[in-house]
Design a protein around this motif. Structure first.
Motif, PDB file in Angstrom:
ATOM      1  N   VAL A   4      35.912  41.108  45.045  1.00 24.79           N
ATOM      2  CA  VAL A   4      36.762  41.177  43.856  1.00 24.79           C
ATOM      3  C   VAL A   4      36.280  42.321  42.984  1.00 24.79           C
ATOM      4  O   VAL A   4      35.078  42.489  42.776  1.00 24.79           O
ATOM      5  CB  VAL A   4      36.731  39.865  43.037  1.00 24.79           C
ATOM      6  CG1 VAL A   4      37.645  39.988  41.831  1.00 24.79           C
ATOM      7  CG2 VAL A   4      37.152  38.686  43.881  1.00 24.79           C
ATOM      8  N   GLY A   5      37.226  43.100  42.466  1.00 28.03           N
ATOM      9  CA  GLY A   5      36.887  44.202  41.586  1.00 28.03           C
ATOM     10  C   GLY A   5      36.982  43.802  40.134  1.00 28.03           C
ATOM     11  O   GLY A   5      37.102  42.622  39.790  1.00 28.03           O
ATOM     12  N   ASP A   6      36.941  44.788  39.248  1.00 26.59           N
ATOM     13  CA  ASP A   6      36.970  44.513  37.817  1.00 26.59           C
ATOM     14  C   ASP A   6      38.393  44.288  37.329  1.00 26.59           C
ATOM     15  O   ASP A   6      39.338  44.863  37.840  1.00 26.59           O
ATOM     16  CB  ASP A   6      36.302  45.647  37.035  1.00 26.59           C
ATOM     17  CG  ASP A   6      36.770  47.018  37.461  1.00 26.59           C
ATOM     18  OD1 ASP A   6      37.240  47.157  38.605  1.00 26.59           O
ATOM     19  OD2 ASP A   6      36.665  47.959  36.659  1.00 26.59           O
ATOM     20  N   PHE A   7      38.538  43.425  36.306  1.00 28.13           N
ATOM     21  CA  PHE A   7      39.841  43.190  35.699  1.00 28.13           C
ATOM     22  C   PHE A   7      40.255  44.393  34.864  1.00 28.13           C
ATOM     23  O   PHE A   7      39.433  45.020  34.192  1.00 28.13           O
ATOM     24  CB  PHE A   7      39.794  41.958  34.796  1.00 28.13           C
ATOM     25  CG  PHE A   7      40.159  40.684  35.500  1.00 28.13           C
ATOM     26  CD1 PHE A   7      41.484  40.326  35.655  1.00 28.13           C
ATOM     27  CD2 PHE A   7      39.177  39.851  35.996  1.00 28.13           C
ATOM     28  CE1 PHE A   7      41.830  39.149  36.296  1.00 28.13           C
ATOM     29  CE2 PHE A   7      39.499  38.673  36.639  1.00 28.13           C
ATOM     30  CZ  PHE A   7      40.832  38.313  36.791  1.00 28.13           C
ATOM     31  N   SER A   8      41.530  44.697  34.904  1.00 28.30           N
ATOM     32  CA  SER A   8      42.100  45.753  34.081  1.00 28.30           C
ATOM     33  C   SER A   8      43.550  45.395  33.816  1.00 28.30           C
ATOM     34  O   SER A   8      44.318  45.185  34.758  1.00 28.30           O
ATOM     35  CB  SER A   8      42.001  47.105  34.790  1.00 28.30           C
ATOM     36  OG  SER A   8      42.557  48.134  34.001  1.00 28.30           O
ATOM     37  N   GLU A   9      43.903  45.260  32.532  1.00 23.53           N
ATOM     38  CA  GLU A   9      45.255  44.888  32.125  1.00 23.53           C
ATOM     39  C   GLU A   9      45.707  43.595  32.799  1.00 23.53           C
ATOM     40  O   GLU A   9      46.844  43.476  33.256  1.00 23.53           O
ATOM     41  CB  GLU A   9      46.228  46.035  32.406  1.00 23.53           C
ATOM     42  CG  GLU A   9      45.901  47.297  31.614  1.00 23.53           C
ATOM     43  CD  GLU A   9      46.938  48.390  31.743  1.00 23.53           C
ATOM     44  OE1 GLU A   9      47.942  48.188  32.456  1.00 23.53           O
ATOM     45  OE2 GLU A   9      46.736  49.455  31.132  1.00 23.53           O
ATOM     46  N   GLY A  10      44.808  42.629  32.863  1.00 24.86           N
ATOM     47  CA  GLY A  10      45.153  41.322  33.394  1.00 24.86           C
ATOM     48  C   GLY A  10      45.224  41.232  34.895  1.00 24.86           C
ATOM     49  O   GLY A  10      45.676  40.217  35.439  1.00 24.86           O
ATOM     50  N   ARG A  11      44.760  42.244  35.596  1.00 29.24           N
ATOM     51  CA  ARG A  11      44.790  42.246  37.056  1.00 29.24           C
ATOM     52  C   ARG A  11      43.427  42.662  37.604  1.00 29.24           C
ATOM     53  O   ARG A  11      42.740  43.502  37.029  1.00 29.24           O
ATOM     54  CB  ARG A  11      45.842  43.239  37.581  1.00 29.24           C
ATOM     55  CG  ARG A  11      47.274  42.946  37.129  1.00 29.24           C
ATOM     56  CD  ARG A  11      47.815  41.707  37.799  1.00 29.24           C
ATOM     57  NE  ARG A  11      49.220  41.463  37.496  1.00 29.24           N
ATOM     58  CZ  ARG A  11      49.641  40.665  36.517  1.00 29.24           C
ATOM     59  NH1 ARG A  11      48.749  40.052  35.740  1.00 29.24           N
ATOM     60  NH2 ARG A  11      50.931  40.477  36.307  1.00 29.24           N
ATOM     61  N   ALA A  12      43.042  42.058  38.727  1.00 23.33           N
ATOM     62  CA  ALA A  12      41.798  42.431  39.398  1.00 23.33           C
ATOM     63  C   ALA A  12      42.077  42.618  40.877  1.00 23.33           C
ATOM     64  O   ALA A  12      42.819  41.846  41.493  1.00 23.33           O
ATOM     65  CB  ALA A  12      40.728  41.359  39.205  1.00 23.33           C
TER      66      ALA A  12
END
Length: 362
Positions: free
Chosen positions: A60-68
Motif C-alpha cells: 500500500v502506498g501513501d494516501f493522497s486526496e482520499g486515495r491510496a
C-alpha cells in the motif's frame, strides 16, 4: 544536550502528509512502504493501536486526496479512505492523486485517471508526474514538457527532465543544468545551475561551481552563492557552512533564517532525523542514542530505539532493535516524551499522519 547544536541542525524532513478528502475519517501516509519479506500483507491501525483494516494488501502506498495505491498480483489499483477498492488493480505502475488525477502506467505508457478510475488522458507518454497548478510534467519523444488537464502541451517538450510545479513555477533540466519556468513556459531562470532543489519556506537550495545559495520563486537570489555545504530550509531555518568539510565535529556551522541572517553559530556533528510538531529528533555522533528536543533545544525525552521520520499526530515511529528482540527488529510508537504508547510488536510500520498508520505483523 547542547541546546544550540540541536536548534542549529534542523534539517529538511520528508515530504508532508497527504490527507484524504475533506470529511473522511481516514488519513494519509507519510512515506511509501518499500520491500518486506515475501508473504507480507499490510493493514492499518489507529492512534490507539487498534486495527481498523485487517492486513490484506500485498503493498500500500501513501494516501493522497482520499486515495491510496495498493498492489495485488503485481498490478496497482487504488483504495479510498474507507479501505474500499475504487480503482481495480489493472495498472503496471501508478502515482498518487493530485488535483483530481493520478498518473497510471499501462503496457509501458503513462496516462491519467480520475478519482473513480475513468481514463482522462490516454496512455501515450513515456513518463509522467503529478498535476500541480493545472499542469503535469510528461515525457514524449521530443523530451519533457508540461500538459494541461486535456492532455495538450502548454510547455513544449524540450527538456531532459521536468519536475511538478511548486506555487506556479517548475524546475527543468537542459544539458544537465537546472532552470525554472513559469506556467506559460517562460524561463525565469535559464538552465545554468548544477542543481536547484524543491522550494521550502519560500526558498530553493541552489548549487553552482561547488557553492550553495538560495533563490526566491521569482528566480532572484534570496541568499547569494557562498556556502560550501547547506541543508534545505525547514520551518524557516537552514544549516550552512563555509568550511571545506562537513563531516567533522570541528567544522564551524551557522543557522540562518530565510533572509540569510545568522541566528546561531556552532561546532558539532549531530544527525537530525526530522523536525515536526515542534520536536526534532537529535542523534549525537559520539553516542548511539537519540533524544527529542523542542524548538528551544530542550530535551523532552530519550528515545528507546531508532526514530523513523518525525513526530506525526503526537506519535513517533521507533525501531526497537536486537537488544530487545533476539530474532528481528520490531516497530512501535512513542509519545512526545519518548514513552511507548503502542508497544513495538510490528514487523513493518509507517509513521502516523492524521489518524492512521500502516503496519504489518503484531
Amino acid at each position: 544536550i547542547n541546546q544550540l547544536w540541536c536548534l542549529a541542525t534542523i534539517l529538511a524532513v520528508a515530504s508532508g502528509c497527504h490527507s484524504p478528502s475533506s470529511g473522511s475519517s481516514g488519513a494519509g501516509l507519510t512515506y511509501r512502504i518499500r520491500g518486506g519479506e515475501p508473504g507480507y500483507l499490510y493493514g492499518f491501525i489507529d492512534a490507539r493501536g487498534a486495527v481498523v483494516a485487517e492486513p490484506r494488501w500485498e503493498w500500500v502506498g501513501d494516501f493522497s486526496e482520499g486515495r491510496a495505491r495498493f498492489e495485488q498480483g503485481g498490478k496497482v489499483g487504488f483504495i479510498d479512505s474507507t479501505f474500499q477498492t475504487v480503482v481495480p488493480p489493472i495498472y503496471d505502475e501508478a502515482r498518487g492523486y493530485s488535483e483530481g488525477m493520478a498518473a497510471v502506467k499501462l503496457r509501458g505508457l503513462w496516462g491519467f485517471v480520475d478519482t473513480i478510475g475513468n481514463l482522462c488522458i490516454s496512455n501515450v507518454f513515456a513518463d509522467a508526474g503529478d498535476f500541480k497548478s493545472g499542469l503535469a510534467p510528461t515525457l514524449s519523444k521530443s523530451g519533457w514538457g508540461y500538459i494541461d488537464s486535456r492532455g495538450a502541451f502548454l510547455v513544449s517538450p524540450q527538456y531532459e527532465k521536468a519536475f511538478p510545479f511548486e506555487n506556479d513555477v517548475g524546475r527543468v533540466v537542459a544539458d544537465e543544468k537546472y532552470g525554472i519556468v513559469d506556467l506559460k513556459g517562460s524561463e525565469l531562470i535559464a538552465p545554468q545551475y548544477e542543481f536547484i532543489g524543491e522550494f521550502r519556506s519560500g526558498r530553493a537550495l541552489v548549487k553552482n561551481e561547488s557553492l550553495y545559495g538560495f533563490i526566491h520563486q521569482s528566480g532572484r537570489f534570496a541568499i547569494p552563492l557562498q556556502y560550501t555545504k547547506a541543508t534545505w530550509f525547514s520551518q524557516g531555518k537552514a544549516v550552512v557552512t563555509k568550511a571545506s568539510r562537513w563531516d567533522s565535529t570541528d567544522v564551524p556551522r551557522e543557522v540562518i533564517d530565510v533572509h540569510g541572517k545568522t541566528l546561531f553559530a556552532f561546532r558539532g556533528d549531530i544527525s537530525v532525523h526530522g523536525f515536526s510538531e515542534g520536536l526534532a529528533v537529535c542523534e549525537m555522533a559520539s553516542t548511539s542514542g537519540a533524544v527529542l528536543v523542542d524548538s528551544l533545544g530542550q530535551n523532552t525525552g530519550t528515545l528507546p530505539g531508532a526514530a523513523i521520520g518525525g513526530m506525526k499526530n503526537g506519535l513517533l515511529l521507533v525501531k526497537a532493535g536486537s537488544e530487545m528482540f533476539w530474532d528481528r527488529d520490531r516497530y512501535g510508537y512513542v509519545d512526545r516524551q519518548g514513552r511507548w504508547v503502542i508497544a513495538p510488536t510490528f514487523d513493518v510500520a509507517e509513521p502516523f499522519c492524521g489518524e492512521l498508520a500502516l503496519v504489518h505483523g503484531g
